[in-house]
Motif scaffolding. Structure first.
Motif, PDB file in Angstrom:
ATOM      1  N   ARG A   9      -9.032  24.979 -13.203  1.00 54.81           N
ATOM      2  CA  ARG A   9      -9.950  25.516 -14.203  1.00 54.81           C
ATOM      3  C   ARG A   9     -11.150  24.576 -14.334  1.00 54.81           C
ATOM      4  NH1 ARG A   9      -7.941  26.143 -20.247  1.00 54.81           N
ATOM      5  NH2 ARG A   9      -6.428  27.572 -19.340  1.00 54.81           N
ATOM      6  N   LYS A  10     -12.344  25.158 -14.342  1.00 51.68           N
ATOM      7  CA  LYS A  10     -13.570  24.376 -14.512  1.00 51.68           C
ATOM      8  C   LYS A  10     -13.752  24.050 -15.993  1.00 51.68           C
ATOM      9  CE  LYS A  10     -15.882  26.438 -10.567  1.00 51.68           C
ATOM     10  NZ  LYS A  10     -17.007  27.235 -10.095  1.00 51.68           N
ATOM     11  N   ARG A  11     -14.425  22.950 -16.234  1.00 49.94           N
ATOM     12  CA  ARG A  11     -14.750  22.502 -17.583  1.00 49.94           C
ATOM     13  C   ARG A  11     -13.517  22.359 -18.478  1.00 49.94           C
ATOM     14  NH1 ARG A  11     -18.407  25.853 -15.769  1.00 49.94           N
ATOM     15  NH2 ARG A  11     -17.649  27.705 -16.807  1.00 49.94           N
ATOM     16  N   ALA A  12     -12.437  21.907 -17.906  1.00 46.44           N
ATOM     17  CA  ALA A  12     -11.222  21.642 -18.678  1.00 46.44           C
ATOM     18  C   ALA A  12     -11.035  20.129 -18.768  1.00 46.44           C
ATOM     19  CB  ALA A  12     -10.012  22.280 -18.011  1.00 46.44           C
ATOM     20  N   TYR A 111      -0.231  14.449  -3.358  1.00 43.01           N
ATOM     21  CA  TYR A 111      -1.058  15.377  -4.123  1.00 43.01           C
ATOM     22  C   TYR A 111      -2.259  14.662  -4.721  1.00 43.01           C
ATOM     23  CZ  TYR A 111       1.957  13.722  -7.983  1.00 43.01           C
ATOM     24  OH  TYR A 111       2.656  12.961  -8.870  1.00 43.01           O
ATOM     25  N   GLU A 112      -3.333  15.445  -4.848  1.00 41.15           N
ATOM     26  CA  GLU A 112      -4.604  14.897  -5.309  1.00 41.15           C
ATOM     27  C   GLU A 112      -5.241  15.875  -6.285  1.00 41.15           C
ATOM     28  OE1 GLU A 112      -8.737  13.595  -3.147  1.00 41.15           O
ATOM     29  OE2 GLU A 112      -7.863  15.522  -2.584  1.00 41.15           O
ATOM     30  N   VAL A 113      -5.652  15.343  -7.425  1.00 42.47           N
ATOM     31  CA  VAL A 113      -6.420  16.128  -8.383  1.00 42.47           C
ATOM     32  C   VAL A 113      -7.889  15.838  -8.092  1.00 42.47           C
ATOM     33  CG1 VAL A 113      -6.962  16.494 -10.814  1.00 42.47           C
ATOM     34  CG2 VAL A 113      -4.599  16.068 -10.122  1.00 42.47           C
ATOM     35  N   ASP A 114      -8.587  16.819  -7.549  1.00 43.74           N
ATOM     36  CA  ASP A 114     -10.008  16.694  -7.228  1.00 43.74           C
ATOM     37  C   ASP A 114     -10.788  17.345  -8.366  1.00 43.74           C
ATOM     38  OD1 ASP A 114     -12.602  16.887  -6.303  1.00 43.74           O
ATOM     39  OD2 ASP A 114     -12.052  17.711  -4.350  1.00 43.74           O
ATOM     40  N   ASP A 115     -11.072  16.552  -9.379  1.00 43.93           N
ATOM     41  CA  ASP A 115     -11.741  17.077 -10.568  1.00 43.93           C
ATOM     42  C   ASP A 115     -13.192  17.458 -10.285  1.00 43.93           C
ATOM     43  OD1 ASP A 115     -11.428  17.674 -13.386  1.00 43.93           O
ATOM     44  OD2 ASP A 115     -12.852  16.038 -13.744  1.00 43.93           O
ATOM     45  N   CYS A 116     -13.835  16.772  -9.345  1.00 39.50           N
ATOM     46  CA  CYS A 116     -15.236  17.087  -9.023  1.00 39.50           C
ATOM     47  C   CYS A 116     -15.382  18.491  -8.448  1.00 39.50           C
ATOM     48  CB  CYS A 116     -15.791  16.066  -8.036  1.00 39.50           C
ATOM     49  SG  CYS A 116     -15.971  14.421  -8.739  1.00 39.50           S
ATOM     50  N   ASN A 117     -14.451  18.877  -7.586  1.00 44.03           N
ATOM     51  CA  ASN A 117     -14.518  20.183  -6.923  1.00 44.03           C
ATOM     52  C   ASN A 117     -13.536  21.196  -7.499  1.00 44.03           C
ATOM     53  OD1 ASN A 117     -16.537  19.503  -4.876  1.00 44.03           O
ATOM     54  ND2 ASN A 117     -14.989  18.052  -4.199  1.00 44.03           N
ATOM     55  N   HIS A 118     -12.840  20.820  -8.570  1.00 48.68           N
ATOM     56  CA  HIS A 118     -11.909  21.709  -9.279  1.00 48.68           C
ATOM     57  C   HIS A 118     -10.813  22.228  -8.352  1.00 48.68           C
ATOM     58  CE1 HIS A 118     -15.038  21.414 -12.246  1.00 48.68           C
ATOM     59  NE2 HIS A 118     -15.894  21.942 -11.405  1.00 48.68           N
ATOM     60  N   LYS A 119     -10.156  21.278  -7.658  1.00 45.66           N
ATOM     61  CA  LYS A 119      -9.097  21.637  -6.713  1.00 45.66           C
ATOM     62  C   LYS A 119      -7.899  20.711  -6.892  1.00 45.66           C
ATOM     63  CE  LYS A 119     -12.264  23.215  -3.131  1.00 45.66           C
ATOM     64  NZ  LYS A 119     -12.735  22.988  -1.764  1.00 45.66           N
ATOM     65  N   PHE A 120      -6.733  21.269  -6.642  1.00 46.49           N
ATOM     66  CA  PHE A 120      -5.492  20.500  -6.591  1.00 46.49           C
ATOM     67  C   PHE A 120      -5.005  20.603  -5.158  1.00 46.49           C
ATOM     68  CE2 PHE A 120      -0.731  20.498  -7.264  1.00 46.49           C
ATOM     69  CZ  PHE A 120      -0.630  19.145  -7.519  1.00 46.49           C
ATOM     70  N   ASN A 121      -5.044  19.483  -4.430  1.00 42.36           N
ATOM     71  CA  ASN A 121      -4.692  19.455  -3.010  1.00 42.36           C
ATOM     72  C   ASN A 121      -3.287  18.888  -2.831  1.00 42.36           C
ATOM     73  OD1 ASN A 121      -7.392  20.271  -2.206  1.00 42.36           O
ATOM     74  ND2 ASN A 121      -8.016  18.219  -2.802  1.00 42.36           N
TER      75      ASN A 121
END
Length: 153
Positions: A9-12, A111-121
């Protein structure tokens, strides 16, 4: 190695992922959590196949100890990961999503939380399976969870 990405989710202010493969739900990632937790109406959980297996189960977290009903979902999907007979505890907690995903669910994975691109890898190493087995144990009145990969190939 296998890899997949879930949208966040963006802006969370918290990492909330979109589970398109599982009833279009949103779930918050909690790297400090041991147990997956359902935080909304239990009737919805039952409608998704959840079966209550233990009532008034104490568990730690959320700033202390609380209690909830332990359920089993016949099949839970999180991206490419498959969790047969998925245990989840239901407790009414105010979160901006339907459920909480615990770090224990991703044991042995990268696992990686990519907050800049709004992705969970998520990367599944070759030694691990995409079929995961969560085992809940009661240790001196406290619920704990173990996660193993089940090699089915």
């Amino acid at each position: 190695m296998k890899q997949f990405t879930l949208k966040m989710r963006k802006r969370a202010q918290r990492p909330i992922v979109f589970l398109a493969e599982f009833f279009q739900l949103e779930a918050m990632l909690d790297t400090g959590a041991v147990l997956p937790v359902w935080v909304e109406d239990e009737e919805t959980l039952k409608a998704m196949g959840g079966i209550p297996i233990a009532f008034n189960q104490p568990f730690g977290g959320f700033g202390g100890t609380t209690a909830g009903t332990l359920y089993r979902i016949p099949l839970f999907r999180c991206g490419e990961l498959i969790y047969p007979e998925f245990p989840i505890i239901a407790a009414h907690i105010d979160l901006p999503c339907q459920m909480l995903l615990s770090a224990a669910m991703f044991s042995g994975l990268i696992y990686e939380v990519d907050d800049c691109n709004h992705k969970f890898n998520v990367t599944i190493p070759d030694r691990e399976s995409h079929v995961r087995k969560l085992i809940i144990e009661d240790r001196n009145g406290n619920l704990h969870i173990l996660c193993t990969g089940e090699n089915v190939e």
